[in-house]
Design a protein around this motif. Sequence first.
Motif, mmCIF file in Angstrom:
data_model
loop_
_atom_site.group_PDB
_atom_site.id
_atom_site.type_symbol
_atom_site.label_atom_id
_atom_site.label_comp_id
_atom_site.label_asym_id
_atom_site.label_seq_id
_atom_site.Cartn_x
_atom_site.Cartn_y
_atom_site.Cartn_z
ATOM 1 N N UNK A 128 0.015 -6.935 -2.708
ATOM 2 C CA UNK A 128 0.575 -6.171 -3.830
ATOM 3 C C UNK A 128 -0.389 -5.043 -4.203
ATOM 4 N N UNK B 48 -1.445 4.609 -11.320
ATOM 5 C CA UNK B 48 -0.706 5.641 -10.590
ATOM 6 C C UNK B 48 -1.533 6.930 -10.505
ATOM 7 N N UNK C 16 -0.524 0.672 -15.816
ATOM 8 C CA UNK C 16 0.150 1.067 -14.575
ATOM 9 C C UNK C 16 0.146 2.576 -14.400
ATOM 10 N N UNK D 159 -0.232 -6.478 -17.721
ATOM 11 C CA UNK D 159 0.185 -5.523 -16.693
ATOM 12 C C UNK D 159 1.030 -4.404 -17.298
ATOM 13 N N UNK E 263 1.337 -10.036 -9.529
ATOM 14 C CA UNK E 263 1.380 -8.574 -9.651
ATOM 15 C C UNK E 263 0.297 -8.042 -10.585
ATOM 16 N N UNK F 140 1.625 -1.869 -3.651
ATOM 17 C CA UNK F 140 2.286 -1.543 -4.908
ATOM 18 C C UNK F 140 3.724 -2.041 -4.957
ATOM 19 N N UNK F 141 4.630 -1.156 -5.322
ATOM 20 C CA UNK F 141 6.041 -1.549 -5.476
ATOM 21 C C UNK F 141 6.601 -2.209 -4.211
ATOM 22 N N UNK G 46 8.459 3.759 -4.641
ATOM 23 C CA UNK G 46 8.915 3.157 -3.390
ATOM 24 C C UNK G 46 8.458 3.999 -2.203
ATOM 25 N N UNK H 256 5.533 -4.226 -2.177
ATOM 26 C CA UNK H 256 5.262 -5.650 -2.022
ATOM 27 C C UNK H 256 6.198 -6.502 -2.881
ATOM 28 N N UNK H 257 7.070 -5.862 -3.663
ATOM 29 C CA UNK H 257 8.076 -6.612 -4.431
ATOM 30 C C UNK H 257 8.945 -7.439 -3.506
ATOM 31 N N UNK I 156 1.600 6.761 -4.817
ATOM 32 C CA UNK I 156 1.767 6.283 -6.186
ATOM 33 C C UNK I 156 2.085 4.792 -6.173
ATOM 34 N N UNK I 157 1.406 4.020 -7.033
ATOM 35 C CA UNK I 157 1.506 2.556 -7.000
ATOM 36 C C UNK I 157 2.921 2.058 -7.270
ATOM 37 N N UNK I 158 3.555 2.588 -8.308
ATOM 38 C CA UNK I 158 4.853 2.043 -8.720
ATOM 39 C C UNK I 158 6.027 2.672 -7.968
#
Lengths: 83, 588
Positions: B66, B225, B221, B210, B295, B70-71, B239, B73-74, B235-237
């Motif tokens: 994660x 980013x 967050x 978080x 997360x 970032x995203x 896709x 790994x959802x 960017x972390x969040x």
Amino acid sequence: MKDMSAYWRENLRLVIGCIIVWFVVSYGFGILLVKPMNAIPLGGYKLGFWFAQQGSIYIFVALIFFYMVRMNKLDRKYNVHEE
Amino acid sequence: MELKTMTFLVVGFTFALYIYIAIRSKAATTGEFYVAGKGVHPVLNGMATGADWMSAASFISMAGMIAFQGYDASVFLMGWTGGYVLLAMLLAPYLRKYGKYTVPAFIGDRYYSRTARVTAVICLIVASLTYVIGQMKGIGVAFSRFLEVSFELGLVAGMIIVFIYAVLGGMKGVTNTQIAQYCVLIFAYTIPAIFISLQLTGNPIPQLGLGGSMADGTHLLKKLDQVLVELGFAEYTAQKGGTLNIFLYTMSLMIGTAGLPHVIIRFFTVPKVRDARSSVGWALVFIAILYTTAPAVGAMARLNLMETIQTGEIGSPDGNLLYEERPDWFKNWEKTGLLVFEDKNNDGRIQYYGPGLDAQAESFGWKGSEMVKVDNDIMVLANPEIAHLPNWVIALVAAGGIAAALSTAAGLLLAISSAISHDVLKGILMPDLTDKGELLAGRLAMAGAIIVAGYFGLHPPGFAAQVVALAFGLAASSIFPALMMGIFSKKVNRSGATFGMLAGIGSTLVYIFWFKGWFFIPGTEMMANTPDNWFLGISPEAFGSVGALINFIVAFTVSSFTPAPPEHIQHLVEDIRIPSGAGAAQDH
């Protein structure tokens, strides 16, 4: 026998309802709609990101217990519950 | 107290506890050996399932994945939890009602076919064995890193512990130790997370931290980013991967989870059908505690890592950490080779940046990112050290990692040994075997499975990292559809199910092998494993859901051209659909 098919139909309706919610919160909000959802803030989270990494999991838990309670009632209604 | 002594004490204490439990839970009958006499309380079974399910990968690697993806790994977060919804509504209560000991036994009976049963046994053994190899490796790594004993010694110690409680107690021993292991692993995971969340955001609940703010008022967050984008990372969040692939990958993990036999058989151990429903819910509660914390651990650890290295303004002469001044945890992990630094521009400082900064970096006199390797696993394992937590917390993390690996290994070994003794020996080769004989066969199969798994742990095949995809792909494309159709359709017959399973596994295997080499032999791949080559951008890991779809289509098509299942099978299906009439300790 007729009772049993009514029981099964009600069960299926419940399952389908739950699966739709399951699909919408994870695949819908968390994946397919994640970009528009991310425009909405939730505290320090973007909403789509929150659904993908937090929200969908909480809703999964709630769904299973909701299903359990409804099924236990349904079992009693059709008198197929265990002793 | 010195860290090593402390770790020996904590890990030694947990081992003593597991052995004590093992001695108290000896199995006397096959019912106790296979399904713990069907007397496990649903909440406790939920806990045991949590430990059974959460492997070394969940405990050690997931937060790191994660942190670096970032995203994207959802996929793992939703994929490895969403399957429990399917399990609760589509499989567990019905299979519990049927009351047999193994998953292949249900498939064999429902499809009135030995071929179907044998196919299911093969899928089960391949999926479970590949999975076990990863756990064995995890045990060895945890030992060698924290206790500084050799990898081999650590692995053998782990095998002996599993041997004692799994051979003696079967499912009964495995269940009781898994409950203890869950407690160890969840404490070990959440305590460092709570401290780190407090340090960064002032909120002791990581799930809220978080989404909380840092001391300077910016959201954590958002800050992450910014930091990542400034340093040229994605960017972390946001896709990064293709939507179709993320969708199908998540689906494969979900239905794979629901189809993994070592998880399914846990729900054979509760007394009633209604307990099976609630127990799946409790299992997910216990799993969600870790999965919603991960997360936070990932994001916070990533931010800590970036800020430790980039201490000042990007590009300024003293904006980066001096290598000589690196913290102790950095040195400790360098020794293991999981963290590798290379001073490319010989300035004695550490530069860590992403591809987006390449052009600019040259003007700073940077010659490439100098963090040559940052292993995923460090994020969880080094967390307590990064946060300056006391030694006992670090020792607890070691015990937690070992507990996660041991509990999953034991569950998998049980699934394998019961398939061998119950499905192959008693079911097909030696139907006259007495209960006592079968119990002995079960213990021998367990001992054999431990030795085989240990052998592969010591001599891991080159493809060890690839096979997890195979385990989920197989479970998703073969076992899940066969079970679901067996319950929800009266029309699917012997030929439909067997051809469906074969088509599902066949297509999934071919797709995986196509990009990863036939039987993972290097050089035999038909195409490079890159997104450009993938069919519609679907990665080999994500193909299990397509295989499942093929399975469903083939099964229904073949069934519509062949004779319907006989009447007694139709009655069987009607019977498993209603809860009443399930014996507490049904004999068969």
